[in-house]
Motif scaffolding. Structure first.
Motif, PDB file in Angstrom:
ATOM      1  N   GLU A 147       0.826  -1.209   0.000  1.00  0.00           N
ATOM      2  CA  GLU A 147       0.000   0.000   0.000  1.00  0.00           C
ATOM      3  C   GLU A 147       0.859   1.256   0.000  1.00  0.00           C
ATOM      4  OE1 GLU A 147      -2.563  -0.483   3.347  1.00  0.00           O
ATOM      5  OE2 GLU A 147      -3.975  -1.784   2.265  1.00  0.00           O
ATOM      6  N   ARG A 148       1.961   1.208   0.738  1.00  0.00           N
ATOM      7  CA  ARG A 148       2.842   2.373   0.789  1.00  0.00           C
ATOM      8  C   ARG A 148       3.476   2.630  -0.589  1.00  0.00           C
ATOM      9  NH1 ARG A 148       5.179   1.049   4.941  1.00  0.00           N
ATOM     10  NH2 ARG A 148       6.996  -0.077   4.116  1.00  0.00           N
ATOM     11  N   ARG A 149       3.929   1.588  -1.233  1.00  0.00           N
ATOM     12  CA  ARG A 149       4.567   1.770  -2.535  1.00  0.00           C
ATOM     13  C   ARG A 149       3.556   2.230  -3.591  1.00  0.00           C
ATOM     14  NH1 ARG A 149       9.120   1.421  -5.130  1.00  0.00           N
ATOM     15  NH2 ARG A 149       9.233   0.668  -7.278  1.00  0.00           N
ATOM     16  N   VAL A 150       2.362   1.662  -3.584  1.00  0.00           N
ATOM     17  CA  VAL A 150       1.320   2.072  -4.527  1.00  0.00           C
ATOM     18  C   VAL A 150       0.995   3.547  -4.353  1.00  0.00           C
ATOM     19  CG1 VAL A 150      -1.129   1.822  -5.097  1.00  0.00           C
ATOM     20  CG2 VAL A 150       0.305  -0.210  -4.850  1.00  0.00           C
ATOM     21  N   ALA A 151       0.860   3.992  -3.123  1.00  0.00           N
ATOM     22  CA  ALA A 151       0.539   5.395  -2.865  1.00  0.00           C
ATOM     23  C   ALA A 151       1.640   6.314  -3.384  1.00  0.00           C
ATOM     24  CB  ALA A 151       0.328   5.610  -1.372  1.00  0.00           C
ATOM     25  N   LEU A 152       2.901   5.922  -3.168  1.00  0.00           N
ATOM     26  CA  LEU A 152       4.011   6.744  -3.619  1.00  0.00           C
ATOM     27  C   LEU A 152       4.111   6.771  -5.151  1.00  0.00           C
ATOM     28  CD1 LEU A 152       6.672   5.763  -0.950  1.00  0.00           C
ATOM     29  CD2 LEU A 152       5.640   8.010  -1.252  1.00  0.00           C
ATOM     30  N   LEU A 153       3.838   5.650  -5.796  1.00  0.00           N
ATOM     31  CA  LEU A 153       3.898   5.611  -7.254  1.00  0.00           C
ATOM     32  C   LEU A 153       2.783   6.442  -7.878  1.00  0.00           C
ATOM     33  CD1 LEU A 153       4.832   1.861  -7.746  1.00  0.00           C
ATOM     34  CD2 LEU A 153       6.195   3.812  -8.484  1.00  0.00           C
ATOM     35  N   LEU A 154       1.594   6.379  -7.309  1.00  0.00           N
ATOM     36  CA  LEU A 154       0.509   7.205  -7.823  1.00  0.00           C
ATOM     37  C   LEU A 154       0.812   8.686  -7.620  1.00  0.00           C
ATOM     38  CD1 LEU A 154      -2.652   5.156  -6.754  1.00  0.00           C
ATOM     39  CD2 LEU A 154      -1.784   5.521  -9.074  1.00  0.00           C
ATOM     40  N   ARG A 155       1.486   9.014  -6.516  1.00  0.00           N
ATOM     41  CA  ARG A 155       1.903  10.400  -6.315  1.00  0.00           C
ATOM     42  C   ARG A 155       2.946  10.799  -7.359  1.00  0.00           C
ATOM     43  NH1 ARG A 155       4.304  10.716  -0.852  1.00  0.00           N
ATOM     44  NH2 ARG A 155       2.233   9.905  -0.348  1.00  0.00           N
ATOM     45  N   LEU A 156       3.839   9.874  -7.676  1.00  0.00           N
ATOM     46  CA  LEU A 156       4.874  10.133  -8.673  1.00  0.00           C
ATOM     47  C   LEU A 156       4.270  10.505 -10.021  1.00  0.00           C
ATOM     48  CD1 LEU A 156       7.765   9.914  -9.946  1.00  0.00           C
ATOM     49  CD2 LEU A 156       7.317   7.466 -10.183  1.00  0.00           C
ATOM     50  N   VAL A 157       3.211   9.807 -10.420  1.00  0.00           N
ATOM     51  CA  VAL A 157       2.617  10.073 -11.738  1.00  0.00           C
ATOM     52  C   VAL A 157       1.473  11.085 -11.665  1.00  0.00           C
ATOM     53  CG1 VAL A 157       3.282   7.805 -12.592  1.00  0.00           C
ATOM     54  CG2 VAL A 157       1.012   8.105 -11.582  1.00  0.00           C
ATOM     55  N   GLY A 158       1.326  11.720 -10.500  1.00  0.00           N
ATOM     56  CA  GLY A 158       0.348  12.794 -10.369  1.00  0.00           C
ATOM     57  C   GLY A 158      -1.085  12.344 -10.231  1.00  0.00           C
ATOM     58  N   LEU A 159      -1.304  11.127  -9.710  1.00  0.00           N
ATOM     59  CA  LEU A 159      -2.669  10.598  -9.599  1.00  0.00           C
ATOM     60  C   LEU A 159      -3.013  10.159  -8.184  1.00  0.00           C
ATOM     61  CD1 LEU A 159      -2.927   8.441 -12.858  1.00  0.00           C
ATOM     62  CD2 LEU A 159      -3.971  10.674 -12.414  1.00  0.00           C
ATOM     63  N   ASP A 160      -2.359  10.747  -7.192  1.00  0.00           N
ATOM     64  CA  ASP A 160      -2.622  10.328  -5.820  1.00  0.00           C
ATOM     65  C   ASP A 160      -4.056  10.610  -5.397  1.00  0.00           C
ATOM     66  OD1 ASP A 160      -1.436  12.856  -6.256  1.00  0.00           O
ATOM     67  OD2 ASP A 160      -1.186  13.168  -4.113  1.00  0.00           O
ATOM     68  N   GLY A 161      -4.730  11.544  -6.067  1.00  0.00           N
ATOM     69  CA  GLY A 161      -6.122  11.820  -5.749  1.00  0.00           C
ATOM     70  C   GLY A 161      -7.107  10.985  -6.536  1.00  0.00           C
ATOM     71  N   HIS A 162      -6.595  10.046  -7.347  1.00  0.00           N
ATOM     72  CA  HIS A 162      -7.460   9.228  -8.208  1.00  0.00           C
ATOM     73  C   HIS A 162      -7.332   7.739  -7.898  1.00  0.00           C
ATOM     74  CE1 HIS A 162      -6.911  13.036 -10.307  1.00  0.00           C
ATOM     75  NE2 HIS A 162      -7.956  12.762 -11.059  1.00  0.00           N
ATOM     76  N   ALA A 163      -6.798   7.402  -6.755  1.00  0.00           N
ATOM     77  CA  ALA A 163      -6.481   6.007  -6.437  1.00  0.00           C
ATOM     78  C   ALA A 163      -7.698   5.090  -6.491  1.00  0.00           C
ATOM     79  CB  ALA A 163      -5.829   5.926  -5.054  1.00  0.00           C
ATOM     80  N   ALA A 164      -8.873   5.591  -6.108  1.00  0.00           N
ATOM     81  CA  ALA A 164     -10.062   4.739  -6.006  1.00  0.00           C
ATOM     82  C   ALA A 164     -10.838   4.649  -7.317  1.00  0.00           C
ATOM     83  CB  ALA A 164     -10.972   5.249  -4.902  1.00  0.00           C
ATOM     84  N   LEU A 165     -10.437   5.396  -8.341  1.00  0.00           N
ATOM     85  CA  LEU A 165     -11.185   5.410  -9.597  1.00  0.00           C
ATOM     86  C   LEU A 165     -10.804   4.233 -10.475  1.00  0.00           C
ATOM     87  CD1 LEU A 165     -11.093   9.207 -10.518  1.00  0.00           C
ATOM     88  CD2 LEU A 165     -12.794   7.949  -9.180  1.00  0.00           C
ATOM     89  N   ARG A 166     -11.799   3.691 -11.190  1.00  0.00           N
ATOM     90  CA  ARG A 166     -11.551   2.619 -12.146  1.00  0.00           C
ATOM     91  C   ARG A 166     -11.164   3.215 -13.498  1.00  0.00           C
ATOM     92  NH1 ARG A 166     -15.931   0.214  -9.304  1.00  0.00           N
ATOM     93  NH2 ARG A 166     -17.433   1.076 -10.803  1.00  0.00           N
ATOM     94  N   PRO A 167     -10.582   2.418 -14.396  1.00  0.00           N
ATOM     95  CA  PRO A 167     -10.109   2.934 -15.683  1.00  0.00           C
ATOM     96  C   PRO A 167     -11.148   3.724 -16.469  1.00  0.00           C
ATOM     97  CG  PRO A 167      -9.219   0.753 -15.338  1.00  0.00           C
ATOM     98  CD  PRO A 167     -10.160   1.007 -14.201  1.00  0.00           C
ATOM     99  N   ASP A 168     -12.417   3.284 -16.460  1.00  0.00           N
ATOM    100  CA  ASP A 168     -13.426   3.994 -17.253  1.00  0.00           C
ATOM    101  C   ASP A 168     -13.797   5.345 -16.652  1.00  0.00           C
ATOM    102  OD1 ASP A 168     -14.918   3.175 -15.071  1.00  0.00           O
ATOM    103  OD2 ASP A 168     -16.417   2.077 -16.230  1.00  0.00           O
ATOM    104  N   GLU A 169     -13.275   5.635 -15.457  1.00  0.00           N
ATOM    105  CA  GLU A 169     -13.501   6.931 -14.829  1.00  0.00           C
ATOM    106  C   GLU A 169     -12.304   7.866 -15.013  1.00  0.00           C
ATOM    107  OE1 GLU A 169     -16.212   5.997 -11.001  1.00  0.00           O
ATOM    108  OE2 GLU A 169     -14.291   4.919 -11.003  1.00  0.00           O
ATOM    109  N   LEU A 170     -11.293   7.404 -15.757  1.00  0.00           N
ATOM    110  CA  LEU A 170     -10.083   8.173 -15.985  1.00  0.00           C
ATOM    111  C   LEU A 170      -9.955   8.533 -17.460  1.00  0.00           C
ATOM    112  CD1 LEU A 170      -7.635   5.935 -13.904  1.00  0.00           C
ATOM    113  CD2 LEU A 170      -8.596   8.135 -13.184  1.00  0.00           C
ATOM    114  N   SER A 171      -9.258   9.639 -17.748  1.00  0.00           N
ATOM    115  CA  SER A 171      -8.978  10.002 -19.134  1.00  0.00           C
ATOM    116  C   SER A 171      -7.905   9.071 -19.700  1.00  0.00           C
ATOM    117  CB  SER A 171      -8.481  11.444 -19.205  1.00  0.00           C
ATOM    118  OG  SER A 171      -7.189  11.561 -18.604  1.00  0.00           O
TER     119      SER A 171
END
Length: 250
Positions: A147-171
């Motif tokens: 969980e810690r690594r996933v959170a840091l990687l999503l922050r790295l790619v600028g998506l830390d606020g989108h962690a709970a969204l599924r692919p069809d909810e993302l651009s």
């Protein structure tokens, strides 16, 4: 990279490089020599690769360029162990990829090589965080570490606020960023990207390529990316042009 802090303080995962020989210091991470690959036979044969040589150093971003059918995807698949050459040798991080058995190919793709595809390849029913976590689940990483690594990687790619969204909810651009985060989850030595911006608009595609550039520099991994976009080619350390299955002289 085992035990080395990764991008943005992300710790490398345990088990990296399992099943590979230690490469010589200063040796290319990728070393391709005299590789041929032909599909079909007789008059219908397609000679996808014709004696290709290629070296890629750690920390280097190489752009593969050429028209459709020039052999770019075949070369990426051969380097990543998704396909076998008919002749020649392919070494990645000290391992002879062309001679690996099925178990060795699994270890290669789990521990050494990561892929980013044009079509993203995300699991539709999983959230962004769950998609990024897939490689870490395969490695049985403890839940807290995962969980810690996933959170840091999503922050790295600028998506830390989108962690709970599924692919069809993302651009499209956000989905590709999730795919990059997933590729980085296992701290790979080599990142292979086949037209990673092909379905993105120019601005978003450039942002994705800039992200790959930054990751390569920060993590010291190698990356081989196929692309048609001259702006994106400009972000690479060098371009390798393929024509009819052959690498043109630099």
């Amino acid at each position: 990279m085992t035990g080395v802090t990764g991008v943005a303080g992300v710790p490398a995962t345990a088990g990296e490089g399992a099943g590979t020989a230690a490469p010589d210091a200063g040796a290319p991470l990728v070393r391709v020599r005299g590789v041929h690959r032909t599909y079909g036979s007789g008059r219908a044969a397609v000679h996808a690769l014709r004696g290709v040589d290629l070296d890629v150093a750690p920390g280097e971003l190489v752009a593969l360029v050429g028209r459709s059918g020039s052999g770019k995807t075949t070369l990426l698949n051969v380097v990543g162990g998704l396909d076998r050459p008919d002749a020649g040798s392919v070494h990645v991080d000290g391992t002879d990829v062309a001679t690996l058995d099925a178990a060795g190919q699994v270890r290669l793709r789990r521990d050494v090589v990561a892929f980013v595809f044009q079509t993203f390849g995300l699991v539709p029913v999983l959230s962004a965080a769950e998609n990024v976590a897939v490689p870490l689940r395969l490695r049985a990483l403890p839940v807290a570490d995962r969980e810690r690594r996933v959170a840091l990687l999503l922050r790295l790619v600028g998506l830390d606020g989108h962690a709970a969204l599924r692919p069809d909810e993302l651009s499209g651009g956000q989905q590709q960023r999730v795919a990059i985060a997933r590729a980085l989850a296992g701290s790979p030595r080599l990142l292979i990207a086949d037209e990673p911006t092909g379905q993105l608009d120019t601005e978003t595609g450039l942002a994705v390529m800039a992200l790959i550039r930054a990751v390569v520099e920060a993590e010291g991994m190698a990356a081989v990316v196929s692309t048609h976009d001259p702006v994106m080619i400009g972000l690479a350390d060098r371009a390798v042009r393929l024509v009819d299955g052959r690498v043109l002289p630099a």
